[in-house]
Design a protein around this motif. Structure first.
Motif, PDB file in Angstrom:
ATOM      1  N   VAL A   1     -46.005  16.239  35.562  1.00 13.34           N
ATOM      2  CA  VAL A   1     -47.453  16.408  35.760  1.00 13.34           C
ATOM      3  C   VAL A   1     -48.220  15.870  34.560  1.00 13.34           C
ATOM      4  O   VAL A   1     -49.181  15.106  34.684  1.00 13.34           O
ATOM      5  CB  VAL A   1     -47.780  17.887  36.015  1.00 13.34           C
ATOM      6  CG1 VAL A   1     -49.296  18.086  36.049  1.00 13.34           C
ATOM      7  CG2 VAL A   1     -47.157  18.350  37.317  1.00 13.34           C
ATOM      8  N   VAL A   2     -47.816  16.252  33.350  1.00 14.68           N
ATOM      9  CA  VAL A   2     -48.540  15.837  32.148  1.00 14.68           C
ATOM     10  C   VAL A   2     -48.328  14.362  31.872  1.00 14.68           C
ATOM     11  O   VAL A   2     -49.197  13.693  31.295  1.00 14.68           O
ATOM     12  CB  VAL A   2     -48.107  16.696  30.948  1.00 14.68           C
ATOM     13  CG1 VAL A   2     -48.771  16.222  29.660  1.00 14.68           C
ATOM     14  CG2 VAL A   2     -48.444  18.150  31.193  1.00 14.68           C
ATOM     15  N   GLY A   3     -47.187  13.803  32.272  1.00 11.20           N
ATOM     16  CA  GLY A   3     -46.940  12.383  32.050  1.00 11.20           C
ATOM     17  C   GLY A   3     -47.894  11.478  32.792  1.00 11.20           C
ATOM     18  O   GLY A   3     -48.042  10.298  32.420  1.00 11.20           O
ATOM     19  N   SER A   4     -48.580  11.975  33.816  1.00 10.67           N
ATOM     20  CA  SER A   4     -49.562  11.184  34.554  1.00 10.67           C
ATOM     21  C   SER A   4     -50.987  11.387  34.046  1.00 10.67           C
ATOM     22  O   SER A   4     -51.936  10.905  34.663  1.00 10.67           O
ATOM     23  CB  SER A   4     -49.504  11.537  36.042  1.00 10.67           C
ATOM     24  OG  SER A   4     -49.806  12.909  36.244  1.00 10.67           O
ATOM     25  N   MET A   5     -51.159  12.099  32.929  1.00  9.92           N
ATOM     26  CA  MET A   5     -52.475  12.369  32.358  1.00  9.92           C
ATOM     27  C   MET A   5     -52.505  11.905  30.905  1.00  9.92           C
ATOM     28  O   MET A   5     -51.475  11.883  30.237  1.00  9.92           O
ATOM     29  CB  MET A   5     -52.810  13.860  32.411  1.00  9.92           C
ATOM     30  CG  MET A   5     -52.853  14.464  33.791  1.00  9.92           C
ATOM     31  SD  MET A   5     -53.265  16.229  33.721  1.00  9.92           S
ATOM     32  CE  MET A   5     -53.303  16.630  35.455  1.00  9.92           C
ATOM     33  N   ASP A   6     -53.697  11.584  30.448  1.00  8.28           N
ATOM     34  CA  ASP A   6     -53.847  11.296  29.031  1.00  8.28           C
ATOM     35  C   ASP A   6     -54.116  12.590  28.269  1.00  8.28           C
ATOM     36  O   ASP A   6     -54.164  13.681  28.855  1.00  8.28           O
ATOM     37  CB  ASP A   6     -54.970  10.279  28.791  1.00  8.28           C
ATOM     38  CG  ASP A   6     -56.289  10.729  29.397  1.00  8.28           C
ATOM     39  OD1 ASP A   6     -56.411  11.927  29.735  1.00  8.28           O
ATOM     40  OD2 ASP A   6     -57.207   9.900  29.537  1.00  8.28           O
ATOM     41  N   LEU A   7     -54.289  12.471  26.964  1.00  8.48           N
ATOM     42  CA  LEU A   7     -54.437  13.675  26.142  1.00  8.48           C
ATOM     43  C   LEU A   7     -55.694  14.456  26.485  1.00  8.48           C
ATOM     44  O   LEU A   7     -55.666  15.694  26.567  1.00  8.48           O
ATOM     45  CB  LEU A   7     -54.449  13.276  24.654  1.00  8.48           C
ATOM     46  CG  LEU A   7     -54.615  14.431  23.663  1.00  8.48           C
ATOM     47  CD1 LEU A   7     -53.470  15.430  23.797  1.00  8.48           C
ATOM     48  CD2 LEU A   7     -54.703  13.903  22.237  1.00  8.48           C
ATOM     49  N   GLU A   8     -56.797  13.753  26.687  1.00 10.32           N
ATOM     50  CA  GLU A   8     -58.047  14.456  26.987  1.00 10.32           C
ATOM     51  C   GLU A   8     -57.949  15.205  28.301  1.00 10.32           C
ATOM     52  O   GLU A   8     -58.403  16.362  28.409  1.00 10.32           O
ATOM     53  CB  GLU A   8     -59.195  13.440  27.031  1.00 10.32           C
ATOM     54  CG  GLU A   8     -60.561  14.074  27.215  1.00 10.32           C
ATOM     55  CD  GLU A   8     -61.676  13.055  27.150  1.00 10.32           C
ATOM     56  OE1 GLU A   8     -62.838  13.460  27.319  1.00 10.32           O
ATOM     57  OE2 GLU A   8     -61.372  11.856  26.936  1.00 10.32           O
ATOM     58  N   GLN A   9     -57.352  14.581  29.324  1.00 11.64           N
ATOM     59  CA  GLN A   9     -57.188  15.276  30.592  1.00 11.64           C
ATOM     60  C   GLN A   9     -56.234  16.458  30.449  1.00 11.64           C
ATOM     61  O   GLN A   9     -56.436  17.506  31.081  1.00 11.64           O
ATOM     62  CB  GLN A   9     -56.655  14.308  31.646  1.00 11.64           C
ATOM     63  CG  GLN A   9     -57.661  13.248  32.076  1.00 11.64           C
ATOM     64  CD  GLN A   9     -57.066  12.286  33.090  1.00 11.64           C
ATOM     65  OE1 GLN A   9     -55.844  12.215  33.250  1.00 11.64           O
ATOM     66  NE2 GLN A   9     -57.917  11.542  33.775  1.00 11.64           N
ATOM     67  N   THR A  10     -55.215  16.309  29.635  1.00 14.10           N
ATOM     68  CA  THR A  10     -54.277  17.415  29.432  1.00 14.10           C
ATOM     69  C   THR A  10     -54.964  18.617  28.797  1.00 14.10           C
ATOM     70  O   THR A  10     -54.692  19.777  29.157  1.00 14.10           O
ATOM     71  CB  THR A  10     -53.107  16.959  28.553  1.00 14.10           C
ATOM     72  OG1 THR A  10     -52.473  15.832  29.167  1.00 14.10           O
ATOM     73  CG2 THR A  10     -52.088  18.069  28.384  1.00 14.10           C
ATOM     74  N   LEU A  11     -55.873  18.350  27.853  1.00 18.32           N
ATOM     75  CA  LEU A  11     -56.562  19.448  27.177  1.00 18.32           C
ATOM     76  C   LEU A  11     -57.640  20.093  28.032  1.00 18.32           C
ATOM     77  O   LEU A  11     -57.946  21.275  27.846  1.00 18.32           O
ATOM     78  CB  LEU A  11     -57.179  18.929  25.870  1.00 18.32           C
ATOM     79  CG  LEU A  11     -56.184  18.447  24.800  1.00 18.32           C
ATOM     80  CD1 LEU A  11     -56.927  17.844  23.627  1.00 18.32           C
ATOM     81  CD2 LEU A  11     -55.282  19.587  24.343  1.00 18.32           C
ATOM     82  N   THR A  12     -58.214  19.344  28.959  1.00 17.54           N
ATOM     83  CA  THR A  12     -59.343  19.851  29.740  1.00 17.54           C
ATOM     84  C   THR A  12     -59.004  20.161  31.186  1.00 17.54           C
ATOM     85  O   THR A  12     -59.865  20.661  31.910  1.00 17.54           O
ATOM     86  CB  THR A  12     -60.486  18.823  29.712  1.00 17.54           C
ATOM     87  OG1 THR A  12     -60.015  17.575  30.258  1.00 17.54           O
ATOM     88  CG2 THR A  12     -60.989  18.597  28.300  1.00 17.54           C
ATOM     89  N   SER A  13     -57.757  19.910  31.608  1.00 21.48           N
ATOM     90  CA  SER A  13     -57.400  20.108  33.028  1.00 21.48           C
ATOM     91  C   SER A  13     -56.280  21.118  33.166  1.00 21.48           C
ATOM     92  O   SER A  13     -55.299  20.896  33.886  1.00 21.48           O
ATOM     93  CB  SER A  13     -57.003  18.764  33.658  1.00 21.48           C
ATOM     94  OG  SER A  13     -58.008  17.810  33.519  1.00 21.48           O
ATOM     95  N   ARG A  14     -56.387  22.221  32.506  1.00 18.64           N
ATOM     96  CA  ARG A  14     -55.334  23.230  32.580  1.00 18.64           C
ATOM     97  C   ARG A  14     -55.230  23.846  33.967  1.00 18.64           C
ATOM     98  O   ARG A  14     -54.123  24.147  34.439  1.00 18.64           O
ATOM     99  CB  ARG A  14     -55.581  24.322  31.535  1.00 18.64           C
ATOM    100  CG  ARG A  14     -55.450  23.854  30.104  1.00 18.64           C
ATOM    101  CD  ARG A  14     -55.353  25.020  29.148  1.00 18.64           C
ATOM    102  NE  ARG A  14     -55.156  24.569  27.771  1.00 18.64           N
ATOM    103  CZ  ARG A  14     -54.868  25.375  26.761  1.00 18.64           C
ATOM    104  NH1 ARG A  14     -54.750  26.670  26.971  1.00 18.64           N
ATOM    105  NH2 ARG A  14     -54.702  24.891  25.538  1.00 18.64           N
ATOM    106  N   ASP A  15     -56.354  24.067  34.608  1.00 18.90           N
ATOM    107  CA  ASP A  15     -56.309  24.649  35.958  1.00 18.90           C
ATOM    108  C   ASP A  15     -55.586  23.727  36.922  1.00 18.90           C
ATOM    109  O   ASP A  15     -54.796  24.187  37.769  1.00 18.90           O
ATOM    110  CB  ASP A  15     -57.738  24.920  36.448  1.00 18.90           C
ATOM    111  CG  ASP A  15     -58.415  26.017  35.652  1.00 18.90           C
ATOM    112  OD1 ASP A  15     -57.697  26.834  35.045  1.00 18.90           O
ATOM    113  OD2 ASP A  15     -59.666  26.053  35.639  1.00 18.90           O
ATOM    114  N   GLU A  16     -55.829  22.438  36.808  1.00 18.57           N
ATOM    115  CA  GLU A  16     -55.142  21.486  37.685  1.00 18.57           C
ATOM    116  C   GLU A  16     -53.646  21.479  37.407  1.00 18.57           C
ATOM    117  O   GLU A  16     -52.819  21.470  38.345  1.00 18.57           O
ATOM    118  CB  GLU A  16     -55.725  20.081  37.479  1.00 18.57           C
ATOM    119  CG  GLU A  16     -55.098  19.024  38.364  1.00 18.57           C
ATOM    120  CD  GLU A  16     -55.669  17.642  38.107  1.00 18.57           C
ATOM    121  OE1 GLU A  16     -55.152  16.669  38.699  1.00 18.57           O
ATOM    122  OE2 GLU A  16     -56.618  17.536  37.302  1.00 18.57           O
ATOM    123  N   ILE A  17     -53.277  21.510  36.130  1.00 24.22           N
ATOM    124  CA  ILE A  17     -51.846  21.539  35.778  1.00 24.22           C
ATOM    125  C   ILE A  17     -51.201  22.817  36.305  1.00 24.22           C
ATOM    126  O   ILE A  17     -50.085  22.792  36.872  1.00 24.22           O
ATOM    127  CB  ILE A  17     -51.674  21.418  34.255  1.00 24.22           C
ATOM    128  CG1 ILE A  17     -52.184  20.063  33.765  1.00 24.22           C
ATOM    129  CG2 ILE A  17     -50.214  21.593  33.864  1.00 24.22           C
ATOM    130  CD1 ILE A  17     -52.179  19.914  32.256  1.00 24.22           C
TER     131      ILE A  17
END
Length: 348
Positions: free
Chosen positions: A122-138
């Motif tokens: 899941v995290v491999g398909s996101m950049d750092l900013e999305q990883t930090l701001t998309s916790r609900d999606e993860i």
């Protein structure tokens, strides 16, 4: 007797042992699987249960309550090739004790490994900013994958939470500088907006003040004009109502002449031609009313020396004489006669 007693005592102990083996008490929210001759036979429910001693094998109890498992931080590579440490917390519950015991050797280890692999996908398909701001999606994506994979193991994944996301120290420093720059930018913008709002309000206040002052001056001018108009109207009405003698009006006009000459910027002023008739009237009034002298002939001499009253062209000289007698100090007088403006002389 002693051998019989020993046999009886052994039988009692055997019966007690059989009863202990046959009776099993299972606590609440627990479950125990039973195998008979090496084959799954049934699952013991909470309460009192009876099994066949020495034939049924009872396995340890399985907890049916919701369990919380915290996994150690695991390195995960984002889409922009940054390594971050991610801590996860898993909430799950055993719904089928038979599947949890026979479908997977260790469901806790299986859940942990599955969580790590799914998190990396899941995290491999996101950049750092999305990883930090998309916790609900993860969290939602992890829960969906884990719930589907662990269903056949007799487990239900209720929640998956990202507890911490730790980027490298260099990235933390860069993010801190960026946040500081953003705060400074917002502060500058707010300061500029405050100054603009202040200037706008000040300009609006000046505008309203100018408008109110202009309206006040206009109202004052209107009131002054109305007052002067009423004053002139009252004077005009009084004059026509009382039918004043032209001689009185001429005398009043002569009294006004010093006021006209008192202006600092006046170098000369013009007397209208109508004042000739007024001065003639004044001269006639003073001439006809001259007192008699003691010798009886001075009055006739005075009347002979006075210019004829029926010659208006000589009236300016009379006006000059009268003004001189009043002690008027002022500029030159231009008195227009019949053939244009005639110099009336300098008073004083």
């Amino acid at each position: 007797m002693e051998p019989l007693l020993i046999v009886a005592l052994v039988l009692v102990l055997f019966v007690v042992a059989v009863l202990v083996k046959a009776v099993r008490i299972v606590p609440q929210a627990r479950a125990r699987n039973v195998e008979r001759l090496g084959r799954y036979q049934r699952t013991l429910t909470p309460g009192l249960n009876i099994v066949v001693p020495f034939v049924d094998r009872v396995y340890p109890a399985i907890d049916l309550r919701e369990q919380v498992v915290t996994f150690a931080p695991r390195p995960v590579i984002t889409e922009d090739n940054l390594v971050v440490e991610i801590d996860t917390v898993l909430y799950f519950q055993v719904t089928d004790p038979r599947s949890a015991a026979y479908e997977i050797a260790s469901y806790l280890q299986a859940v942990e490994q599955l969580t790590v692999t799914t998190l990396r996908n899941v995290v491999g398909s996101m950049d750092l900013e999305q990883t930090l701001t998309s916790r609900d999606e993860i969290n939602s994506r992890l829960r969906g994958v884990l719930d589907e994979a662990t269903g056949k193991w007799g487990l239900r994944v209720n929640r998956v939470e990202i507890k911490a996301v730790d980027p490298p120290k260099s990235i933390k420093d860069a993010m801190e500088k960026q946040m500081r720059a953003e705060r400074d930018k917002r502060a500058s913008i707010l300061t500029a907006e405050g100054a603009r709002a202040s200037q706008i309000l000040t300009a609006e206040g000046d505008k309203q003040g100018a408008i109110l002052r202009a309206e006040g001056e206009r109202a004052a001018a209107i009131l002054r004009a109305e007052g002067q108009a009423r004053s002139i109207d009252q004077v005009f009405t009084a004059v026509h109502r009382n039918d004043l003698d032209p001689k009185v009006l001429a005398y009043q006009y002569l009294q006004t002449l010093p006021e006209l000459a008192r202006g600092q910027g006046n170098t000369f002023w013009v007397i209208p031609s109508e004042v000739t008739s007024a001065l003639s009237g004044i001269a006639q009034a003073f001439g006809t009313g001259a007192p008699a002298t003691a010798d009886g002939g001075s009055r006739q001499a005075t009347e002979r020396d006075r210019p004829p009253l029926d010659r208006p062209e000589l009236a300016p000289e009379l006006a000059t004489t009268e003004l001189a007698t009043t002690g008027l100090d002022g500029p030159e007088l231009d008195v227009p006669g019949r053939n244009g403006s005639e110099r009336a002389g300098t008073a004083g």
